[in-house]
Design an enzyme around this catalytic site. Structure first.
Site, PDB file in Angstrom:
ATOM      1  N   ILE A  32       0.823  -1.210   0.000  1.00  0.00           N
ATOM      2  CA  ILE A  32       0.000   0.000   0.000  1.00  0.00           C
ATOM      3  C   ILE A  32       0.866   1.272   0.000  1.00  0.00           C
ATOM      4  O   ILE A  32       0.396   2.326  -0.429  1.00  0.00           O
ATOM      5  CB  ILE A  32      -0.966  -0.038   1.217  1.00  0.00           C
ATOM      6  CG1 ILE A  32      -2.174   0.857   0.980  1.00  0.00           C
ATOM      7  CG2 ILE A  32      -0.273   0.294   2.522  1.00  0.00           C
ATOM      8  CD1 ILE A  32      -3.330   0.613   1.946  1.00  0.00           C
ATOM      9  N   ASN A  87      11.775  -8.459   6.954  1.00  0.00           N
ATOM     10  CA  ASN A  87      12.041  -7.802   8.227  1.00  0.00           C
ATOM     11  C   ASN A  87      11.572  -8.708   9.360  1.00  0.00           C
ATOM     12  O   ASN A  87      10.463  -9.236   9.319  1.00  0.00           O
ATOM     13  CB  ASN A  87      11.316  -6.455   8.296  1.00  0.00           C
ATOM     14  CG  ASN A  87      11.836  -5.470   7.272  1.00  0.00           C
ATOM     15  OD1 ASN A  87      13.038  -5.404   7.026  1.00  0.00           O
ATOM     16  ND2 ASN A  87      10.948  -4.693   6.667  1.00  0.00           N
ATOM     17  N   GLY A  93      12.393  -3.265  11.675  1.00  0.00           N
ATOM     18  CA  GLY A  93      11.432  -2.592  10.813  1.00  0.00           C
ATOM     19  C   GLY A  93      10.161  -3.365  10.534  1.00  0.00           C
ATOM     20  O   GLY A  93       9.337  -2.924   9.731  1.00  0.00           O
ATOM     21  N   HIS A 100       6.001 -12.043   5.843  1.00  0.00           N
ATOM     22  CA  HIS A 100       5.814 -11.636   4.443  1.00  0.00           C
ATOM     23  C   HIS A 100       7.170 -11.294   3.857  1.00  0.00           C
ATOM     24  O   HIS A 100       8.044 -10.761   4.541  1.00  0.00           O
ATOM     25  CB  HIS A 100       4.877 -10.432   4.338  1.00  0.00           C
ATOM     26  CG  HIS A 100       5.262  -9.298   5.227  1.00  0.00           C
ATOM     27  ND1 HIS A 100       4.977  -9.288   6.581  1.00  0.00           N
ATOM     28  CD2 HIS A 100       5.934  -8.146   4.975  1.00  0.00           C
ATOM     29  CE1 HIS A 100       5.457  -8.181   7.113  1.00  0.00           C
ATOM     30  NE2 HIS A 100       6.057  -7.475   6.176  1.00  0.00           N
TER      31      HIS A 100
END
Ligand code: AMP
Ligand code: ZN
Length: 114
Positions: A32, A87, A93, A100
């Site tokens: 996004i 991450n 982060g 993912h």
């Protein structure tokens, strides 16, 4: 499905996302907030919060994320240079605690990452 997990909700089609690929094991969506011209997230359907929570029995599933990212990089025509990022932990982060793999491509990238 885990309550309050945004990626579980996306996988369940409870909230919208731009899907690039899906099969019985994983999905790939557009990030996004893209950080590159191509920025996809390859996400296992199984909720695994982070790599620390992964089991040896998840090896095939996690390897499948990399294989699918390779195929998507080819599909997006960035196979000559792309970065796969996973991450792990908020200090590194991670902001969504459902494993993912980021696929980033379409621009030059520097090393080391910040
Ligand atoms: P990470 O910081 O490694 O946990 O990556 C999480 C990624 O998920 C970030 O790049 C976000 O921009 C992305 N993200 C968060 N919410 C959504 C959403 N609803 N749809 C697509 N991507 C999202
Ligand atoms: Zn989840």
């Amino acid at each position: 499905m885990v309550e309050d997990c945004i990626f579980c909700k996306i996988i369940d089609k409870k909230i919208p996302a731009r899907f690039e690929y899906e099969d019985s094991e994983l999905v790939a969506i557009q990030d996004i907030h893209p950080q590159a011209p191509v920025h996809l997230l390859v996400i296992p359907r199984k909720h695994i919060s982070d790599i620390n929570a992964a089991q040896e029995s998840d090896c095939k599933l996690l390897g499948g994320l990399i294989h699918r990212a390779k195929l998507l990089a080819q599909h997006k025509k960035v196979e000559d240079g792309y970065r796969l990022v996973l991450n792990n932990g908020s200090k590194a982060g991670q902001s969504v605690f459902h494993v993912h793999l980021h696929l980033l491509g379409g621009r030059p990238m520097t090393w080391p990452p910040g």
